[in-house]
Design a protein around this motif. Structure first.
Motif, PDB file in Angstrom:
ATOM      1  N   LEU A 101      81.971  12.738  93.511  1.00 40.59           N
ATOM      2  CA  LEU A 101      81.967  11.886  92.501  1.00 40.59           C
ATOM      3  C   LEU A 101      81.925  10.446  92.997  1.00 40.59           C
ATOM      4  CD1 LEU A 101      82.348  11.744  89.335  1.00 40.59           C
ATOM      5  CD2 LEU A 101      84.826  11.401  89.810  1.00 40.59           C
ATOM      6  N   HIS A 102      81.073   9.645  92.483  1.00 46.33           N
ATOM      7  CA  HIS A 102      80.778   8.057  92.530  1.00 46.33           C
ATOM      8  C   HIS A 102      82.022   7.443  92.784  1.00 46.33           C
ATOM      9  CE1 HIS A 102      79.721   4.185  92.197  1.00 46.33           C
ATOM     10  NE2 HIS A 102      78.309   4.352  92.354  1.00 46.33           N
ATOM     11  N   PRO A 103      82.464   7.020  93.915  1.00 48.41           N
ATOM     12  CA  PRO A 103      83.853   6.360  93.764  1.00 48.41           C
ATOM     13  C   PRO A 103      84.132   5.237  92.775  1.00 48.41           C
ATOM     14  CG  PRO A 103      82.365   5.407  95.663  1.00 48.41           C
ATOM     15  CD  PRO A 103      81.727   6.498  95.003  1.00 48.41           C
ATOM     16  N   GLY A 104      83.029   4.650  92.436  1.00 56.87           N
ATOM     17  CA  GLY A 104      83.356   3.789  91.340  1.00 56.87           C
ATOM     18  C   GLY A 104      84.012   4.460  90.136  1.00 56.87           C
ATOM     19  N   LEU A 105      83.227   5.433  89.796  1.00 57.83           N
ATOM     20  CA  LEU A 105      83.736   6.329  88.534  1.00 57.83           C
ATOM     21  C   LEU A 105      84.975   6.986  88.862  1.00 57.83           C
ATOM     22  CD1 LEU A 105      80.546   8.632  87.417  1.00 57.83           C
ATOM     23  CD2 LEU A 105      81.988   7.314  86.021  1.00 57.83           C
TER      24      LEU A 105
END
Length: 615
Positions: A101-105
């Motif tokens: 998963l995108h770390p920002g998400l």
């Protein structure tokens, strides 16, 4: 810190300790260099009602307002990462198998979850921000991660611009003690979790978003990504989501169903459970024929044309059977019947299978990761497999789930003593009367309760006067099984609604009506088909009243042993807050007493915390 995490019910893997050693000193030094050594650091904070832990939550005083403020920090050791197949939600990380998963998400999901569940943020959600810190990366090697627009809960920083990171910390926190803010965070009230069925109705009708975390979000994005690829590139792909009880499989399925339905995509949800499907139709489809018709059975696709649907969500896929043929199948259809798994894969461009391999409880059920993946590859389908490791049932207690696996001998381990983990209440009753009385008391003051049992007593049809026969007889105590049919009998609900209708309390549920559901307090009667001998539980198939076990030709002793153990695995993992056990066999009761040493209600587990000496 490792000792603190073990006390919270988690084992600490060597890789995890190594990760702490590489990341936490970096964060501590950054706080000191920013002049924020008195900011409190909550390390490995466990999200309420789950087993998921956040790397760090910083607690302190807002530099502008003087109010409490908090920063969720996800620490990444990645050096190189790119977008996964042009997705802005999934990333491919060098040296890591499969998409992440995108770390920002990821950090934004943590913030949303905390805002939903902690009372401290009820009136001031802006007190909580989030950031992912890639302290080994430079911008050019993770450039794809910056394509996704960031907000105050999803900022990304790298080591290349450490100065910006330090400025960000200074802009949020004043250089004063954060002890008070940390105390208020840790002692905050926790709002009750949303039950699946209430969520299902809101999800499909109102888009009442349930926050998906980590692997759950990855699974959701993989399905949505596969749908888009199938549409634009004529590319069929299967997705398999495997996880234990309460890991969020059905929430993922309903999230995908709701989103695709809102996009007017052709999507259906299917299970092999009459109780689960009927209940979803009642709750999620109430007042809407269209919504009710979205919930099908696995045997509904015998005559479906290839790729009739864009997505078919096969929930409870461990209940896939060898064939869809039954006694009601027309003769003309029997002649062209295929394996059920082939029918399901053929029916949609993106078939999705959500399963728990330890919940196969009936002969002829064959849904597991290996079988489904092999069949997909045989048909030339690409397969994505996502494993869900978190626990959202049983108080978020991974320790309890592992204790059950060890108790039943399902995971190669030996039985261990349950000493409590502060998250889930386990008790042993001395009689069925005590078990029922305790559940009744819990139901009055603290939510829903049900009692269930192994299939060790006959199961009669209702009497001519419309009353249920009290078949489950233990000494002077007797209660009826749940209703056999879908129609209510007097005040007792039909079988599909035993777990959800308030009038289900008072009947004993079997595995077929309990599977797929959850209630706050679970009482489990272990019958004579599972007894303790020489410190281990052994099965006795001759004590089972399940008609499926009568023939050793169709069900071997080894298979019967596995199915009986899996049955109790299902029953023991229905509770959200606690389980009370009773065994009819005296030696088994003694065995359970020795293994359950703590009798106390759930209490707060305080996370590992540091502050005032970050250096």
């Amino acid at each position: 810190m490792g000792e603190q995490v073990r006390m919270s019910g988690h084992g600490v893997a060597p890789a995890e300790k190594k990760s702490w050693a590489r990341s936490l000193p970096v964060l501590a030094q950054d706080l000191v260099d920013a002049g924020l050594g008195e900011v409190e650091v909550l390390v490995e904070y466990q999200l309420p009602l789950t087993s998921r832990r956040v790397d760090a939550v910083l607690a302190g005083v807002d530099a502008r307002t003087g109010d409490d403020t908090y920063l969720v920090v996800e620490l990444k050791q990645w050096s190189y990462a790119t977008a996964y197949e042009d997705s802005d939600s999934l990333v491919a990380v060098e040296g890591v198998r499969g998409p992440r998963l995108h770390p920002g998400l990821q950090v934004a999901d943590y913030c949303r979850y905390l805002t939903d569940f902690l009372g401290v943020f009820g009136r001031a959600p802006k007190q909580l921000r989030g950031a992912a810190y890639l302290h080994n990366a430079v911008d050019r090697d993770v450039a794809d991660l910056f394509v996704r627009r960031a907000d105050e809960q999803s900022r990304i920083f790298t080591k290349q611009h450490r100065g910006r990171w330090l400025d960000h910390l200074r802009s949020q926190f004043a250089p004063v003690s954060g002890a008070g803010a940390a105390d208020r965070f840790l002692t905050s009230t926790v709002r009750p979790s949303r039950h699946l069925l209430a969520y299902a109705a809101a999800e499909l009708k109102e888009r009442s978003h349930f926050t998906l975390l980590d692997e759950q979000h990855v699974a959701y994005e993989l399905v949505m990504h596969a749908v888009e690829r199938a549409r634009t590139a004529n590319r069929k792909r299967a997705v398999v989501v495997a996880g234990g009880p309460g890991s969020g499989k059905s929430v993922i399925a309903l999230s995908v169903l709701g989103e695709l339905a809102r996009q007017n995509r052709s999507v259906l949800h299917a299970t092999g459970s009459r109780s689960f499907t009927q209940t979803l139709r009642r709750y999620a489809g109430r007042g809407s024929t269209r919504l009710r018709d979205m919930f099908k059975y696995f045997n509904s696709f015998m005559t479906a044309s290839p790729n009739d649907f864009e997505v078919l969500l096969c929930d409870e896929a461990h209940r896939i059977r060898e064939t869809s043929v039954n006694r009601f199948t027309p003769k003309v259809t029997r002649g062209v019947a295929r394996p059920q798994i082939e029918e399901l894969m053929s029916a949609a461009r993106v078939p999705v299978f959500l399963l728990d391999e330890h919940q196969v409880v009936k002969p002829g059920e064959l849904g597991n990761v290996e079988v489904i993946s092999a069949h997909a590859e045989k048909l030339g389908l690409e397969v994505e497999v996502v494993s869900l490791h978190d626990q959202f049932r049983c108080g978020g207690s991974e320790a309890y789930e592992q204790w059950v696996l060890d108790l039943l001998g399902l995971d190669g381990g030996a039985p261990t003593v349950w000493e409590g983990d502060g998250r889930f209440d386990v008790r042993v009753a001395e009689s069925p009367e005590e078990l029922e009385r305790y559940l009744a008391e819990r139901q009055v003051v603290a939510g829903t309760a049900r009692m269930s049992a192994g299939y060790c007593w006959p199961w009669s049809d209702p009497r001519p006067d419309g009353t249920l026969v009290p078949d489950v007889v233990i000494g002077g105590w007797a209660r009826p099984w749940n209703v056999k049919s879908e129609r209510s009998v007097a005040d007792a609900p039909g079988s599909a609604f035993w777990a959800t209708d308030p009038n289900g309390f008072g009947q004993v549920g079997c595995v077929y009506t309990a599977q797929g559901f959850e209630y706050d307090w679970s009482g489990v009667i272990i019958g004579p088909d599972l007894v303790a001998r020489n410190g281990r539980l052994v099965t006795r198939r001759e004590e089972s009243k399940d008609p499926a076990f009568r023939s050793r030709r169709s069900v071997s002793d080894d298979e019967a042993d596995r199915l009986i153990r899996n049955t109790y695995k299902v029953l023991l993992t229905r509770g959200m807050r606690g389980t009370v056990l009773y065994a009819t066999d005296p030696e088994t009761r003694d065995h359970l007493r020795r293994l359950v040493q703590v009798r106390r209600p759930p209490e707060t587990v305080y996370e590992t915390r540091s502050g005032g000496s970050a250096g």
